[in-house]
Design a protein around this motif. Sequence first.
Motif, PDB file in Angstrom:
ATOM      1  N   GLY A 164       0.830  -1.212   0.000  1.00 49.42           N
ATOM      2  CA  GLY A 164       0.000   0.000   0.000  1.00 49.42           C
ATOM      3  C   GLY A 164       0.863   1.260   0.000  1.00 49.42           C
ATOM      4  O   GLY A 164       2.016   1.243  -0.422  1.00 49.42           O
ATOM      5  N   ARG A 165       0.287   2.371   0.534  1.00 47.06           N
ATOM      6  CA  ARG A 165       1.005   3.642   0.512  1.00 47.06           C
ATOM      7  C   ARG A 165       1.426   4.088   1.915  1.00 47.06           C
ATOM      8  O   ARG A 165       1.989   5.158   2.062  1.00 47.06           O
ATOM      9  CB  ARG A 165       0.139   4.768  -0.045  1.00 47.06           C
ATOM     10  CG  ARG A 165      -1.034   4.394  -0.934  1.00 47.06           C
ATOM     11  CD  ARG A 165      -1.700   5.637  -1.485  1.00 47.06           C
ATOM     12  NE  ARG A 165      -0.691   6.469  -2.092  1.00 47.06           N
ATOM     13  CZ  ARG A 165      -0.292   6.338  -3.348  1.00 47.06           C
ATOM     14  NH1 ARG A 165      -0.829   5.437  -4.116  1.00 47.06           N
ATOM     15  NH2 ARG A 165       0.650   7.120  -3.814  1.00 47.06           N
ATOM     16  N   GLY A 166       1.098   3.308   2.937  1.00 44.12           N
ATOM     17  CA  GLY A 166       1.411   3.751   4.286  1.00 44.12           C
ATOM     18  C   GLY A 166       0.278   4.570   4.860  1.00 44.12           C
ATOM     19  O   GLY A 166      -0.746   4.774   4.209  1.00 44.12           O
ATOM     20  N   CYS A 167       0.464   5.047   6.081  1.00 41.04           N
ATOM     21  CA  CYS A 167      -0.593   5.819   6.730  1.00 41.04           C
ATOM     22  C   CYS A 167       0.018   6.669   7.837  1.00 41.04           C
ATOM     23  O   CYS A 167       1.224   6.691   8.019  1.00 41.04           O
ATOM     24  CB  CYS A 167      -1.664   4.905   7.308  1.00 41.04           C
ATOM     25  SG  CYS A 167      -1.054   3.869   8.647  1.00 41.04           S
ATOM     26  N   GLU A 168      -0.860   7.353   8.578  1.00 42.30           N
ATOM     27  CA  GLU A 168      -0.355   8.273   9.607  1.00 42.30           C
ATOM     28  C   GLU A 168       0.226   7.529  10.797  1.00 42.30           C
ATOM     29  O   GLU A 168       0.751   8.136  11.711  1.00 42.30           O
ATOM     30  CB  GLU A 168      -1.457   9.255  10.028  1.00 42.30           C
ATOM     31  CG  GLU A 168      -2.459   8.735  11.032  1.00 42.30           C
ATOM     32  CD  GLU A 168      -3.477   7.769  10.456  1.00 42.30           C
ATOM     33  OE1 GLU A 168      -3.450   7.508   9.227  1.00 42.30           O
ATOM     34  OE2 GLU A 168      -4.292   7.245  11.242  1.00 42.30           O
ATOM     35  N   ILE A 169       0.113   6.193  10.812  1.00 41.11           N
ATOM     36  CA  ILE A 169       0.737   5.444  11.910  1.00 41.11           C
ATOM     37  C   ILE A 169       2.156   5.003  11.540  1.00 41.11           C
ATOM     38  O   ILE A 169       3.121   5.294  12.230  1.00 41.11           O
ATOM     39  CB  ILE A 169      -0.140   4.240  12.302  1.00 41.11           C
ATOM     40  CG1 ILE A 169      -1.455   4.762  12.873  1.00 41.11           C
ATOM     41  CG2 ILE A 169       0.574   3.363  13.325  1.00 41.11           C
ATOM     42  CD1 ILE A 169      -2.465   3.709  13.181  1.00 41.11           C
ATOM     43  N   CYS A 170       2.274   4.314  10.385  1.00 37.79           N
ATOM     44  CA  CYS A 170       3.603   3.791  10.051  1.00 37.79           C
ATOM     45  C   CYS A 170       4.542   4.884   9.545  1.00 37.79           C
ATOM     46  O   CYS A 170       5.753   4.814   9.759  1.00 37.79           O
ATOM     47  CB  CYS A 170       3.499   2.648   9.042  1.00 37.79           C
ATOM     48  SG  CYS A 170       2.700   3.078   7.499  1.00 37.79           S
ATOM     49  N   LYS A 171       4.009   5.890   8.878  1.00 37.41           N
ATOM     50  CA  LYS A 171       4.915   6.899   8.299  1.00 37.41           C
ATOM     51  C   LYS A 171       5.741   7.641   9.349  1.00 37.41           C
ATOM     52  O   LYS A 171       6.969   7.642   9.285  1.00 37.41           O
ATOM     53  CB  LYS A 171       4.131   7.876   7.416  1.00 37.41           C
ATOM     54  CG  LYS A 171       3.818   7.306   6.035  1.00 37.41           C
ATOM     55  CD  LYS A 171       3.099   8.332   5.175  1.00 37.41           C
ATOM     56  CE  LYS A 171       3.101   7.905   3.711  1.00 37.41           C
ATOM     57  NZ  LYS A 171       2.398   8.895   2.878  1.00 37.41           N
ATOM     58  N   PRO A 172       5.099   8.266  10.356  1.00 36.39           N
ATOM     59  CA  PRO A 172       5.924   8.951  11.349  1.00 36.39           C
ATOM     60  C   PRO A 172       6.818   7.989  12.126  1.00 36.39           C
ATOM     61  O   PRO A 172       7.957   8.331  12.462  1.00 36.39           O
ATOM     62  CB  PRO A 172       4.906   9.595  12.295  1.00 36.39           C
ATOM     63  CG  PRO A 172       3.619   9.593  11.563  1.00 36.39           C
ATOM     64  CD  PRO A 172       3.664   8.461  10.589  1.00 36.39           C
ATOM     65  N   ALA A 173       6.322   6.765  12.399  1.00 33.16           N
ATOM     66  CA  ALA A 173       7.144   5.815  13.160  1.00 33.16           C
ATOM     67  C   ALA A 173       8.406   5.491  12.384  1.00 33.16           C
ATOM     68  O   ALA A 173       9.514   5.477  12.933  1.00 33.16           O
ATOM     69  CB  ALA A 173       6.338   4.545  13.445  1.00 33.16           C
ATOM     70  N   ILE A 174       8.248   5.257  11.087  1.00 28.03           N
ATOM     71  CA  ILE A 174       9.416   4.912  10.278  1.00 28.03           C
ATOM     72  C   ILE A 174      10.288   6.146  10.071  1.00 28.03           C
ATOM     73  O   ILE A 174      11.523   6.061  10.078  1.00 28.03           O
ATOM     74  CB  ILE A 174       8.959   4.261   8.966  1.00 28.03           C
ATOM     75  CG1 ILE A 174       8.398   2.875   9.305  1.00 28.03           C
ATOM     76  CG2 ILE A 174      10.109   4.149   7.956  1.00 28.03           C
ATOM     77  CD1 ILE A 174       7.628   2.214   8.212  1.00 28.03           C
ATOM     78  N   GLY A 175       9.645   7.301   9.940  1.00 34.66           N
ATOM     79  CA  GLY A 175      10.421   8.544   9.858  1.00 34.66           C
ATOM     80  C   GLY A 175      11.337   8.664  11.064  1.00 34.66           C
ATOM     81  O   GLY A 175      12.507   9.032  10.949  1.00 34.66           O
ATOM     82  N   SER A 176      10.802   8.313  12.228  1.00 34.42           N
ATOM     83  CA  SER A 176      11.596   8.420  13.449  1.00 34.42           C
ATOM     84  C   SER A 176      12.728   7.385  13.476  1.00 34.42           C
ATOM     85  O   SER A 176      13.851   7.693  13.866  1.00 34.42           O
ATOM     86  CB  SER A 176      10.659   8.249  14.657  1.00 34.42           C
ATOM     87  OG  SER A 176      11.333   7.732  15.768  1.00 34.42           O
ATOM     88  N   ILE A 177      12.427   6.168  13.016  1.00 37.54           N
ATOM     89  CA  ILE A 177      13.479   5.138  12.981  1.00 37.54           C
ATOM     90  C   ILE A 177      14.599   5.577  12.035  1.00 37.54           C
ATOM     91  O   ILE A 177      15.789   5.519  12.377  1.00 37.54           O
ATOM     92  CB  ILE A 177      12.899   3.786  12.504  1.00 37.54           C
ATOM     93  CG1 ILE A 177      11.872   3.276  13.520  1.00 37.54           C
ATOM     94  CG2 ILE A 177      14.006   2.760  12.283  1.00 37.54           C
ATOM     95  CD1 ILE A 177      11.119   2.049  13.073  1.00 37.54           C
ATOM     96  N   LEU A 178      14.208   6.034  10.855  1.00 38.55           N
ATOM     97  CA  LEU A 178      15.224   6.462   9.881  1.00 38.55           C
ATOM     98  C   LEU A 178      16.080   7.577  10.476  1.00 38.55           C
ATOM     99  O   LEU A 178      17.309   7.585  10.347  1.00 38.55           O
ATOM    100  CB  LEU A 178      14.552   6.948   8.587  1.00 38.55           C
ATOM    101  CG  LEU A 178      13.826   5.852   7.785  1.00 38.55           C
ATOM    102  CD1 LEU A 178      12.993   6.473   6.667  1.00 38.55           C
ATOM    103  CD2 LEU A 178      14.817   4.848   7.215  1.00 38.55           C
ATOM    104  N   ALA A 179      15.413   8.512  11.164  1.00 38.95           N
ATOM    105  CA  ALA A 179      16.160   9.637  11.719  1.00 38.95           C
ATOM    106  C   ALA A 179      17.124   9.174  12.801  1.00 38.95           C
ATOM    107  O   ALA A 179      18.229   9.685  12.918  1.00 38.95           O
ATOM    108  CB  ALA A 179      15.199  10.683  12.284  1.00 38.95           C
TER     109      ALA A 179
END
Lengths: 842, 125
Positions: free
Chosen positions: A515-530
């Motif tokens: 899929g395209r992701g959502c407001e749950i996985c996107k910020p969580a992964i953004g934080s992991i990447l950071a």
Amino acid sequence: MSKQLIVIGNGMVGHHFLEQFAGTPAAAQYQVMVFGEEALCAYDRVHLSEYFDGSTHEDLSLAPLTWYQEQGIDLHLGECVTGIDRDKQVVSTDQGDYPYDALVLATGSYPFVPPIPGHEQEHCLVYRTLDDLDAIRSSAQGVKKGVVVGGGLLGLEAANAIKQLGIEAHVVEFAPRLMPVQLDDEGGQVLKDKIEEIGVQVHTEKATSAIVPGQEHRLRMEFGEEDFLETDLIVFSAGIRPQDALARSCDLEIGDRGGIMVNNHCGTSDPAIFAIGECALWNQQIFGLVAPGYTMAKTLSSHLNGDTEAAFTGADMSTKLKLLGVDVGSIGDAHCKTPGARTVRFLDESNGTYQKMVISQDRKKVLGAVLVGDNSRYDTLLQYMLNGIDLPENPQSLILPAGDGEAPTLGADALPATATICSCHNVTKGDICCSIDAGALDLGSVKADTKASSGCGGCTALLKNVVESELESRGVEVNKDICEHFPHTRQELVHLVQVGKIRTFKELLEKHGKGRGCEICKPAIGSILASFWNEHVHEPDHVPLQDTNDTFMANMQKNGTYSIVPRIAGGEITPEKLIVLGEVGKRYGLYTKITGGQRVDLFGATLNQLPLIWDELLQAGFETGHAYAKSLRTVKSCVGSTWCRYGVQDSVGMAIFLENRYKGLRSPHKLKMGVSGCTRECAEAQSKDVGVIATENGWNMYVSGNGGMRPRHADLFATDLDDQTLVKYIDRYLMFYVRTADRLQRTSVWLENLEGGLDYVKDVVINDSLGLGEELEAQMAHVVDTYQCEWQSALADPDKLRRFREFVNDQRDDPLQQWVPERGQKRPREMTAKEKLIAVAS
Amino acid sequence: MSKQTQWITVCNQQDLVADTGIAVWTEDGPVALFYLPDTEQQIFALSHYDPLGGANVLARGIVGDIAGEPVVASPLYKQHFSLLDGRCLEEDGVTVASYPVRLKDGLVELNLSQSQSQSQQTAVA
Ligand code: SRM
Ligand SMILES: Cc1cc2nc3c(=O)[nH]c(=O)nc-3n(C[C@H](O)[C@H](O)[C@H](O)COP(=O)(O)OP(=O)(O)OC[C@H]3O[C@@H](n4cnc5c(N)ncnc54)[C@H](O)[C@@H]3O)c2cc1C
Ligand code: SF4
Ligand code: FES
């Protein structure tokens, strides 16, 4: 032609009967008609007091009106049944006569008002229905003082309600102690002390002889000569009486002290008439709790369906409550009435806790208990009592405070299948196992299936334990996927990112998600990447991952404007910088406030203004405070040894150092720290994720404290550390948390859920048991070295700046953002409901 | 001048930001444009007004999908609105206006007259 079933009373038990009966084979043979005297359909009386916290009838109601329609139930609300003609089998109301084939009385009870002269005047009230609460609310308007007559369970709840209305609350009790039915003298005393501490005055051993007009307040309650209490309103809560008036008028058998006599299947002396709930008297007992009533309702439904085995066989009257914020529990034989029984008691007057356990003569079984001030042992003791489990070697360990040894809690697997988990809905551990075996694979499904924990909610924690332990023993993996786009937990995603050296969300999605992701996985992964790569949140790949707060590096407020929180490390700020904040605030008309984190928040900036404001702040030497990000917020400090006469180390210096070191670290949830200069702990470090307290020899380190919704006292992690070791431990501790915690898990919850708990983390951090120590430090060093103030880099990049436009094709600010003055500043204007409507429909 | 059949230009393609939203001002009030370059339709237009939060903020929500349907999650209270028709997935009966939108010669054009819902948004002045 189908037969007619009439239910009188649309209260909790009457409604539960309808729920149980609906859809059964017998229900197909009956046309069901219900009469309720109250104007509103059945609601949760147990949580009645929440009405004063803002809950509405709709929130409390047990089913919407449409449910009755769907079930084909003919519901007559606001229609009181006034008579029953048993020969003709007809009930009558002021609106007509209705024949029945079977009749169920579920009329509940009414509050007993002692016949004190003067009790029938205005502002003498009771506490049972929503109408009663409305009456109390209007009586309390503009006055100062209220009295509750009766210091039992309901009386104390009523006192709390009065207090919440903002007026002075008093409780007048006839007996020498509070909650005479459930508590003993000592328990009553502890409760009284605690309640008086909260500001509710308790008057025991007072009998009111008359209520007359008062001099300073509306009413005066006379106790004896010269002894009186004045008040503006009185709420009677002196017990309940079964509502059996109808049954009396048609000569059904009634108990000596009231109540409609029923047998084991809730039948009355007339075979066509049944009674359930608080109006029913079984084996000379009235049950003033909802759970036994529910059991009666279920029994009756089974009986009407021809189940001859179904029987009501009494109920456990143990109760656990929070009254005025004080835990109170009463289990089984609280008064030690069983012959030969003995008590084990623990009284801590300084902390206001009282724990009493009643055990059998042979010291083998729990017969009862009284708990005040701390209910943490309730579930365990109740299970011992209900299931006749043998007591451990040292029975006293069940009630003594933990610390010297561990408190033996009863693991869910130790409970027998017959153990009642939810008494409101009579759900046993066996029922839960059946539900799991029938396919319920998570807590939600078990709840939906068995209804467990949908009553008073007291069993929620136990239910969760049982479900999880049963699932585990069946080898079921509890679904911890982060969301529908990734079949992984946050921790697994961390590994995938690290092992695969993945740098963007798209790459991770392609390889491991859908899929395209959502407001749950996107910020969580953004934080992991950071936390691995520490790239700017405004890189095109990262922009779509951020919550608006991260995107615009400010906190969105209710009207779409933003707040600005510059970093003020350790809470130390020069007068010059304070002046700058003041000037900027004035120039842009911002509302300013000191936050709970020792810094200044500037509210009400529009998207267009954000870069302008930050430009000024940066020039004055400020940097972002990350108030918007899941990362380090503040390191709170006390003034410490440089000024304070008791300080033993430079707490401000350490706080500033730590704040500068960990600022910008992206983590599963926000992080807060505190540094105090001595044990007086003025920085409240023990409520922070990392707390540091100065000692003569260095620093004590505390971890996993939390304020907020569920406060947690931090655990002592290591003592007398020098600066270097302190920083090393914090590095490792934080990085280990960042790597292993779930999304939005504060360090407190993380630690509590981590297998091995505190000892395990100590082992990893202090003894380097996983051999990860250096790696964790290196990773932290990378984050520290690559720190950049995000506002600094945003302002330097025209591409990034283009995003700070309210409307990309127009200079104007959002016209919906309007202000009203308040205490010399401004605040958002509330839109009226009508304006909101106009705003949607043009 | 009738707006009935008119396509109006609201911004340049470069103003759009991939996989997220921006807001434009129109005579009907603020409109949110979402740019999903790897979908067939590419650009989606909804009212910028979040009726549940009561503020003009939808363009600033996170874009994603729920069971395949492209959605934006309101930045205030996180309800999802379908990018296809403006329908709120959590609250029955709540829908924000959605508009036909197209790219023409590097310009983004909206057709306000064909709003997909009665509930167009207007600022309260
Ligand atoms: C501004 C501030 C209140 C104030 O005016 O004092 C504040 C404001 C908010 N807090 Fe807080 N908290 C503020 C100090 C606190 C404190 C006190 C402290 O830090 O010592 C606590 C308790 C300590 C703790 O966190 O353990 C606190 C516990 C929370 C919680 C509950 C966290 C928890 O673990 O239970 C939330 C909700 C959440 O994070 O999920 C929250 C969430 C929020 C949010 C993000 C709510 C929201 O979504 O709008 C607010 C946004 C900030 C903004 O718009 O700028 N805020 N919040 C304080 C900012 C401190 C700062 O300088 O950064
Ligand atoms: C403030 C408060 C807190 C409580 N807290 C707890 C708790 O923590 N735990 C617990 O287990 N229990 C608690 N209870 C008790 C619980 O609410 C009752 O046990 C439960 O409501 C009993 O259900 P019932 O159907 O028998 O009676 P009710 O819920 O009282 O319903 C009876 C209904 O019948 C109607 N009725 C009566 N006569 C007629 C008539 N002639 N015609 C038509 N309608 C009639 C009444 O208007 C009423 O609506 C609490 C009660 C109160 C008031
Ligand atoms: S904690 Fe100690 S050093 Fe800090 S202010 Fe309090 S007394 Fe002073
Ligand atoms: S015990 Fe009341 S809900 Fe389970």
